[in-house]
Motif scaffolding. Structure first.
Motif, PDB file in Angstrom:
ATOM      1  N   ARG A 106      62.015  56.134  45.665  1.00  0.00           N
ATOM      2  CA  ARG A 106      61.233  56.189  46.899  1.00  0.00           C
ATOM      3  C   ARG A 106      60.080  57.168  46.713  1.00  0.00           C
ATOM      4  N   SER A 121      66.593  63.368  37.701  1.00  0.00           N
ATOM      5  CA  SER A 121      66.116  64.451  38.562  1.00  0.00           C
ATOM      6  C   SER A 121      64.972  65.204  37.898  1.00  0.00           C
ATOM      7  N   LYS A 173      67.878  57.087  43.658  1.00  0.00           N
ATOM      8  CA  LYS A 173      69.316  56.856  43.729  1.00  0.00           C
ATOM      9  C   LYS A 173      69.635  55.534  43.056  1.00  0.00           C
ATOM     10  N   VAL A 218      72.628  60.104  43.451  1.00  0.00           N
ATOM     11  CA  VAL A 218      71.470  60.327  44.324  1.00  0.00           C
ATOM     12  C   VAL A 218      70.855  61.679  44.006  1.00  0.00           C
ATOM     13  N   SER A 256      61.905  62.969  38.049  1.00  0.00           N
ATOM     14  CA  SER A 256      61.415  62.702  39.399  1.00  0.00           C
ATOM     15  C   SER A 256      60.855  63.942  40.082  1.00  0.00           C
ATOM     16  N   ASP A 303      59.853  52.256  48.858  1.00  0.00           N
ATOM     17  CA  ASP A 303      61.013  51.975  48.001  1.00  0.00           C
ATOM     18  C   ASP A 303      60.682  50.935  46.946  1.00  0.00           C
ATOM     19  N   ASP A 351      74.142  63.245  56.129  1.00  0.00           N
ATOM     20  CA  ASP A 351      74.427  61.824  55.920  1.00  0.00           C
ATOM     21  C   ASP A 351      75.467  61.383  56.929  1.00  0.00           C
ATOM     22  N   THR A 401      60.384  61.191  46.619  1.00  0.00           N
ATOM     23  CA  THR A 401      61.221  61.932  47.564  1.00  0.00           C
ATOM     24  C   THR A 401      62.708  61.673  47.349  1.00  0.00           C
ATOM     25  N   GLU A 402      63.039  60.555  46.699  1.00  0.00           N
ATOM     26  CA  GLU A 402      64.449  60.253  46.429  1.00  0.00           C
ATOM     27  C   GLU A 402      64.554  59.257  45.287  1.00  0.00           C
ATOM     28  N   ARG A 430      67.523  63.840  45.800  1.00  0.00           N
ATOM     29  CA  ARG A 430      66.455  63.752  46.786  1.00  0.00           C
ATOM     30  C   ARG A 430      65.959  65.129  47.194  1.00  0.00           C
TER      31      ARG A 430
END
Length: 425
Positions: A286, A209, A154, A250, A212, A292, A346, A151-152, A252
Motif C-alpha cells: 500500500r 520491512s 502484508k 504484516v 519498504s 493497494d 485491529d 504505508t503497509e 506497517r
C-alpha cells in the motif's frame, strides 16, 4: 569479452533450476545483456551425487577453486542456512566476486554486515530470490515505489503453511493430516519447524520491512506465531463468519513508528489475499500515491526461484557493463521506532472456553467492558466436559487492550483464551 563466467555454491533444487535456465535461455540473456553466461564451476558437498552434470560444469568440493579463479566474476550462493553461508559469501566478496543469493535466513539476520562488505569491495550483493520465490517483489519496491511512501506491506509469504491452511479449510482436514499431505507432496520439509512456527515468514518480513521502510527490525522485535496450534474448529468458524484463516505477515507505519508481526489472521472472503491458495504466495503493498497493489505467484520451487536468481544475475551483468557495481540493492534507510502496543489497533477473532453455567458469560462481558472493548459477532457452542466454546469477533481494539484481556482472563481462572487472531477486512 562477451562471455561472463559464473560459479555456484550448492546444487540442490534451486541450483539445478539455475543451471537449467542458464542453458535453456542463453540466447535471450545474450539479447538482453549482450553477454553470454557460462556456469563454469559448482561447489558441492558430494561429487558422486551430481555426476549427471559433470560433463556440463566443473564440480568441486573446494571453495578455493572458485575464489582463486580470475575468470569467475559472479557467484550464486544457494547452499542455504546462516553458517557457513555467511563465511563463504564473506570470502567471495573479499575476493571481489559479485554474489547473488536466495538465502533469506542469512540476509534477514546478517545482511547489513554483508551489504557493507560488498560496498567496501565494490561488489554487488543481490537477493531478490530470498523473498516470495518467483515474485519480483524486492526490486519492485526498491525501484517502482522509489517516489511513493509505502504505508503497509502484508502478505502470504510461506507456501508450506498456506497449503496446510488451504487443505484444512477446503477439505476439513486436521492440521496433522494436512501437514502429512504437504510433506508427501514435497511442499513441506521432513522437519517443518521453521515453516509451521512462522520463522521462515518472519525472516521474509524483516527483509520486506527494510525495503519498504528503510528500517532494520530484528526477530526479537516483533511477535511471531505459527500455525502449529491452529484448531480445525477455528478454521471452520472463520468460514462461518465469512473469513479464511491465513498465516499473514504484516509491516506497517503506525504514528511514525513501525509495527511488524507474523501470525494467523482471519481474512475476509472479499479481500484479495483470501483467494491465494495452496503453495502460492502474494504480497500486497500500500502506497500513499498508488494505493493497494498485489503481487501474486509461486513462492518456491526450482524454476520460479531460479528465475529470480537469473534476474539478479542479469542486473549484475548490466552493472558490470555500465561500471556501476558496488551500490546497495536497496539504499533506502531511516531510523524508525517500534510502534507501542497502545498504538497498534485491529479487530480480533477470539476463541475461548468457559464453564457452561450461569454467570460465566457475564464475567467475560464484564472484563471486556473493563478494558473498554466490545464484541461485533459472538457464537457460543456446547463443548465437552461441561465447557462451552465461545467464538468472538471484536470491534477495533489495541494490542495493549488485548494483552490486558489475556491477563484479566488468566486471573479469573475459569475462562481460557485459546487464540487471538487479527481480522483483515
Amino acid at each position: 569479452m562477451d562471455v561472463i563466467k559464473l560459479g555456484m555454491i550448492g546444487l540442490g533444487t534451486v541450483g539445478s533450476g539455475v543451471l537449467a535456465m542458464i542453458q535453456e535461455h542463453a540466447d535471450k540473456i545474450y539479447a538482453v545483456t549482450g553477454r553470454r553466461l557460462v556456469l563454469k564451476t559448482v561447489m558441492v558437498r558430494n561429487l558422486a551425487k551430481h555426476q549427471d552434470v559433470a560433463e556440463v560444469v566443473h564440480l568441486t568440493t573446494d571453495l578455493d577453486d572458485i575464489l582463486s579463479d580470475p575468470e569467475i566474476q559472479i557467484v550464486v550462493e544457494v547452499m542455504g542456512g546462516i553458517h557457513p553461508a555467511k563465511e563463504v559469501i564473506t570470502q567471495l566478496l573479499q575476493a571481489h566476486k559479485h554474489v547473488v543469493t536466495a538465502n533469506k535466513d542469512l540476509i534477514a539476520t546478517e545482511g547489513a554486515d554483508l551489504i557493507r562488505l560488498a560496498r567496501a569491495n565494490g561488489c554487488d550483493l543481490m537477493y531478490e530470490a530470498s523473498v516470495a520465490g518467483g515474485i519480483p517483489i524486492l526490486r519492485t519496491i526498491a525501484d517502482s515505489f522509489a517516489a511513493d511512501q509505502i504505508t503497509e506491506v502484508k502478505g502470504i509469504v510461506n507456501g508450506t503453511t498456506n497449503y496446510i491452511l488451504t487443505q484444512m479449510a477446503q477439505q476439513g482436514w486436521t492440521y496433522a493430516a494436512a501437514l502429512k499431505q504437504a510433506q508427501q507432496l514435497g511442499f513441506a520439509e521432513s522437519d517443518p519447524t521453521n515453516d509451521v512456527q512462522g520463522k521462515d515468514a518472519a525472516y521474509k518480513m524483516m527483509i520486506l520491512s527494510q525495503f519498504s521502510f528503510g528500517t532494520q527490525v530484528n526477530l526479537e522485535d516483533f511477535e511471531t506465531t505459527g500455525i502449529d496450534a491452529v484448531a480445525a474448529q477455528d478454521v471452520r468458524q472463520a468460514t462461518a463468519f465469512g473469513y479464511v484463516l491465513k498465516l499473514v505477515g504484516v509491516a506497517r507505519l503506525v504514528d511514525q513508528g513501525i509495527f511488524v508481526e507474523v501470525a494467523p489472521a482471519l481474512v475476509s472472503v472479499h479481500h484479495p489475499l483470501a483467494g491465494v491458495n495452496n503453495e502460492n504466495n502474494a504480497v500486497m503493498v500500500r502506497g500513499q500515491a498508488v494505493g493497494d497493489t498485489l503481487f501474486y505467484g509461486p513462492g518456491a520451487g526450482a524454476l520460479p526461484t531460479a528465475n529470480s536468481v537469473l534476474s539478479d544475475i542479469t542486473t549484475v551483468v548490466k552493472n558490470m557493463i555500465l561500471k556501476t557495481n558496488g551500490n546497495s540493492f536497496n539504499r533506502y534507510s531511516q531510523a524508525l521506532p517500534l510502534a507501542t502496543p497502545a498504538q497498534v489497533k485491529d479487530r480480533y477473532y477470539l476463541a475461548l472456553t468457559l464453564p457452561d453455567q450461569p454467570g460465566e458469560m457475564q464475567k467475560l462481558t464484564t472484563v471486556m467492558a473493563q478494558i473498554n472493548a466490545s464484541f461485533s459477532q459472538i457464537v457460543q457452542q456446547a463443548g465437552e466436559n461441561g465447557q462451552a466454546r465461545v467464538m468472538i469477533i471484536t470491534h477495533t481494539m489495541s494490542k495493549e487492550q488485548l494483552h490486558e484481556l489475556q491477563q484479566r482472563l488468566t486471573a479469573l481462572g475459569t475462562i481460557t483464551l485459546h487464540c487471538a487472531y487479527r481480522v483483515i477486512e
